[in-house]
Design a protein around this motif. Structure first.
Motif, PDB file in Angstrom:
ATOM      1  N   SER A  21      39.710  13.110  78.124  1.00 51.20           N
ATOM      2  CA  SER A  21      39.734  11.793  78.568  1.00 51.20           C
ATOM      3  C   SER A  21      39.994  10.787  77.760  1.00 51.20           C
ATOM      4  O   SER A  21      39.671  10.794  76.644  1.00 51.20           O
ATOM      5  N   PRO A  22      40.500   9.627  78.230  1.00 57.94           N
ATOM      6  CA  PRO A  22      40.615   8.448  77.427  1.00 57.94           C
ATOM      7  C   PRO A  22      39.002   7.919  76.987  1.00 57.94           C
ATOM      8  O   PRO A  22      39.156   7.430  75.699  1.00 57.94           O
ATOM      9  N   ALA A  23      37.994   7.865  77.825  1.00 52.20           N
ATOM     10  CA  ALA A  23      36.833   7.527  76.998  1.00 52.20           C
ATOM     11  C   ALA A  23      36.392   8.551  75.984  1.00 52.20           C
ATOM     12  O   ALA A  23      35.808   8.147  75.102  1.00 52.20           O
ATOM     13  N   ALA A  24      36.588  10.036  76.276  1.00 52.42           N
ATOM     14  CA  ALA A  24      36.065  10.832  75.166  1.00 52.42           C
ATOM     15  C   ALA A  24      36.855  10.728  73.839  1.00 52.42           C
ATOM     16  O   ALA A  24      36.408  10.671  72.796  1.00 52.42           O
ATOM     17  N   VAL A  25      38.273  10.188  73.768  1.00 57.08           N
ATOM     18  CA  VAL A  25      39.060   9.729  72.916  1.00 57.08           C
ATOM     19  C   VAL A  25      38.624   8.549  71.939  1.00 57.08           C
ATOM     20  O   VAL A  25      38.473   8.546  71.012  1.00 57.08           O
ATOM     21  N   LEU A  26      38.302   7.632  72.894  1.00 59.36           N
ATOM     22  CA  LEU A  26      37.621   6.508  72.347  1.00 59.36           C
ATOM     23  C   LEU A  26      36.236   6.564  71.615  1.00 59.36           C
ATOM     24  O   LEU A  26      36.030   6.363  70.579  1.00 59.36           O
ATOM     25  N   ALA A  27      35.504   7.546  72.303  1.00 59.13           N
ATOM     26  CA  ALA A  27      34.052   7.823  71.709  1.00 59.13           C
ATOM     27  C   ALA A  27      34.394   8.431  70.265  1.00 59.13           C
ATOM     28  O   ALA A  27      33.786   8.163  69.366  1.00 59.13           O
ATOM     29  N   LEU A  28      35.293   9.590  70.271  1.00 59.65           N
ATOM     30  CA  LEU A  28      35.424  10.359  69.035  1.00 59.65           C
ATOM     31  C   LEU A  28      36.211   9.470  67.982  1.00 59.65           C
ATOM     32  O   LEU A  28      35.682   9.600  66.972  1.00 59.65           O
ATOM     33  N   PHE A  29      37.143   8.567  68.412  1.00 61.19           N
ATOM     34  CA  PHE A  29      37.639   7.649  67.370  1.00 61.19           C
ATOM     35  C   PHE A  29      36.429   6.749  66.840  1.00 61.19           C
ATOM     36  O   PHE A  29      36.203   6.480  65.611  1.00 61.19           O
ATOM     37  N   SER A  30      35.683   6.038  67.716  1.00 65.33           N
ATOM     38  CA  SER A  30      34.645   5.089  67.304  1.00 65.33           C
ATOM     39  C   SER A  30      33.558   5.947  66.423  1.00 65.33           C
ATOM     40  O   SER A  30      33.066   5.571  65.208  1.00 65.33           O
ATOM     41  N   LEU A  31      33.072   7.181  66.870  1.00 67.17           N
ATOM     42  CA  LEU A  31      32.096   7.758  65.879  1.00 67.17           C
ATOM     43  C   LEU A  31      32.571   8.342  64.416  1.00 67.17           C
ATOM     44  O   LEU A  31      32.085   8.160  63.452  1.00 67.17           O
ATOM     45  N   THR A  32      33.993   8.593  64.397  1.00 71.12           N
ATOM     46  CA  THR A  32      34.603   9.052  63.271  1.00 71.12           C
ATOM     47  C   THR A  32      34.602   7.725  62.465  1.00 71.12           C
ATOM     48  O   THR A  32      34.310   7.933  61.159  1.00 71.12           O
ATOM     49  N   THR A  33      35.469   6.774  62.799  1.00 70.26           N
ATOM     50  CA  THR A  33      35.563   5.641  62.148  1.00 70.26           C
ATOM     51  C   THR A  33      34.310   4.943  61.598  1.00 70.26           C
ATOM     52  O   THR A  33      34.098   4.302  60.636  1.00 70.26           O
ATOM     53  N   GLY A  34      33.276   4.993  62.693  1.00 70.58           N
ATOM     54  CA  GLY A  34      31.898   4.605  62.447  1.00 70.58           C
ATOM     55  C   GLY A  34      31.457   5.161  60.747  1.00 70.58           C
ATOM     56  O   GLY A  34      31.016   4.598  60.054  1.00 70.58           O
ATOM     57  N   MET A  35      31.378   6.852  61.031  1.00 72.62           N
ATOM     58  CA  MET A  35      31.047   7.404  59.873  1.00 72.62           C
ATOM     59  C   MET A  35      31.666   7.159  58.695  1.00 72.62           C
ATOM     60  O   MET A  35      31.201   7.105  57.852  1.00 72.62           O
ATOM     61  N   PHE A  36      32.990   6.962  58.756  1.00 72.53           N
ATOM     62  CA  PHE A  36      33.761   6.705  57.562  1.00 72.53           C
ATOM     63  C   PHE A  36      33.519   5.314  56.993  1.00 72.53           C
ATOM     64  O   PHE A  36      33.401   5.329  55.749  1.00 72.53           O
ATOM     65  N   ALA A  37      33.277   4.249  58.107  1.00 70.51           N
ATOM     66  CA  ALA A  37      32.917   3.030  57.439  1.00 70.51           C
ATOM     67  C   ALA A  37      31.495   2.764  56.706  1.00 70.51           C
ATOM     68  O   ALA A  37      31.388   2.320  55.647  1.00 70.51           O
ATOM     69  N   TRP A  73      42.836  -0.160  66.859  1.00 66.54           N
ATOM     70  CA  TRP A  73      42.698   0.300  68.017  1.00 66.54           C
ATOM     71  C   TRP A  73      43.228  -0.631  69.097  1.00 66.54           C
ATOM     72  O   TRP A  73      43.944  -0.435  69.974  1.00 66.54           O
ATOM     73  N   GLY A  74      42.953  -1.881  68.990  1.00 66.09           N
ATOM     74  CA  GLY A  74      43.292  -2.765  69.800  1.00 66.09           C
ATOM     75  C   GLY A  74      44.883  -3.433  69.790  1.00 66.09           C
ATOM     76  O   GLY A  74      45.344  -3.794  70.829  1.00 66.09           O
ATOM     77  N   LEU A  75      45.323  -3.520  68.434  1.00 63.03           N
ATOM     78  CA  LEU A  75      46.754  -3.812  68.577  1.00 63.03           C
ATOM     79  C   LEU A  75      47.706  -2.857  68.542  1.00 63.03           C
ATOM     80  O   LEU A  75      48.964  -3.374  68.706  1.00 63.03           O
ATOM     81  N   THR A  76      47.480  -1.663  68.197  1.00 62.82           N
ATOM     82  CA  THR A  76      48.377  -0.583  68.366  1.00 62.82           C
ATOM     83  C   THR A  76      48.839  -0.128  69.770  1.00 62.82           C
ATOM     84  O   THR A  76      48.096  -0.156  70.695  1.00 62.82           O
ATOM     85  N   PRO A  77      50.202  -0.105  70.072  1.00 60.27           N
ATOM     86  CA  PRO A  77      50.451   0.389  71.462  1.00 60.27           C
ATOM     87  C   PRO A  77      49.840   1.461  71.900  1.00 60.27           C
ATOM     88  O   PRO A  77      49.567   2.455  71.042  1.00 60.27           O
ATOM     89  N   VAL A  78      49.437   1.719  73.240  1.00 57.22           N
ATOM     90  CA  VAL A  78      48.752   2.670  73.659  1.00 57.22           C
ATOM     91  C   VAL A  78      49.544   3.978  73.391  1.00 57.22           C
ATOM     92  O   VAL A  78      48.988   5.272  72.844  1.00 57.22           O
ATOM     93  N   THR A  79      50.842   4.042  73.463  1.00 55.13           N
ATOM     94  CA  THR A  79      51.850   5.313  73.423  1.00 55.13           C
ATOM     95  C   THR A  79      51.744   5.818  71.966  1.00 55.13           C
ATOM     96  O   THR A  79      51.623   6.991  71.579  1.00 55.13           O
ATOM     97  N   GLU A  80      51.555   4.960  70.975  1.00 59.17           N
ATOM     98  CA  GLU A  80      51.585   5.309  69.690  1.00 59.17           C
ATOM     99  C   GLU A  80      50.008   5.781  69.272  1.00 59.17           C
ATOM    100  O   GLU A  80      50.207   6.937  68.464  1.00 59.17           O
ATOM    101  N   ARG A  81      49.280   5.085  69.666  1.00 57.89           N
ATOM    102  CA  ARG A  81      47.622   5.631  69.626  1.00 57.89           C
ATOM    103  C   ARG A  81      47.466   7.142  70.175  1.00 57.89           C
ATOM    104  O   ARG A  81      46.955   7.855  69.541  1.00 57.89           O
ATOM    105  N   LEU A  82      47.976   7.143  71.489  1.00 59.85           N
ATOM    106  CA  LEU A  82      47.982   8.643  71.805  1.00 59.85           C
ATOM    107  C   LEU A  82      48.597   9.604  71.205  1.00 59.85           C
ATOM    108  O   LEU A  82      48.311  10.788  71.108  1.00 59.85           O
ATOM    109  N   ARG A  83      50.006   9.209  70.670  1.00 62.73           N
ATOM    110  CA  ARG A  83      50.588  10.284  69.903  1.00 62.73           C
ATOM    111  C   ARG A  83      49.754  10.696  68.460  1.00 62.73           C
ATOM    112  O   ARG A  83      49.489  11.949  68.213  1.00 62.73           O
ATOM    113  N   VAL A  84      49.350   9.538  67.885  1.00 60.78           N
ATOM    114  CA  VAL A  84      48.553   9.882  66.730  1.00 60.78           C
ATOM    115  C   VAL A  84      47.127  10.761  66.860  1.00 60.78           C
ATOM    116  O   VAL A  84      46.986  11.602  66.304  1.00 60.78           O
TER     117      VAL A  84
END
Length: 100
Positions: A21-37, A73-84
């Motif tokens: 789901s989009p929410a799961a993708v956002l949560a995974l992205f946030s968790l991963t980039t938070g740990m990286f930061a 996350w905010g500035l990348t078009p949704v289609t490119e974000r989903l592909r990556v």
């Protein structure tokens, strides 16, 4: 190794494969980039002498790294974000969930 790459590419293009789901993708992205930061902030803090300065460098570098991820996350078009992100999640998805 070539066979495994073919399996990944075949599983990523299957329209009937279960997608997160989009929410799961956002949560995974946030968790991963938070740990990286936090990790990048900690590494940068190790280069600075003095305890108060270390805490400030850790805080600033962590905020900048997290802000960059949020801007991406905010500035990348949704289609490119989903592909990556689709390529990234296909690589970590369990093998049996890729096959119909």
């Amino acid at each position: 190794m070539g066979d495994r790459a073919k399996e990944f590419s075949a599983g990523a293009g299957d329209p009937h494969a279960p997608h997160p789901s989009p929410a799961a993708v956002l949560a995974l992205f946030s968790l991963t980039t938070g740990m990286f930061a936090v990790g990048i902030g900690a590494l940068a803090a190790l280069l600075v002498p003095g305890t108060p300065a270390r805490a400030l460098v850790w805080l600033v570098v962590t905020i900048v790294a997290a802000a960059c991820a949020g801007l991406w996350w905010g500035l990348t078009p949704v289609t490119e974000r989903l592909r990556v992100l689709g390529r990234a999640t296909a690589a970590v998805r369990p093998r049996d969930s890729r096959t119909p």
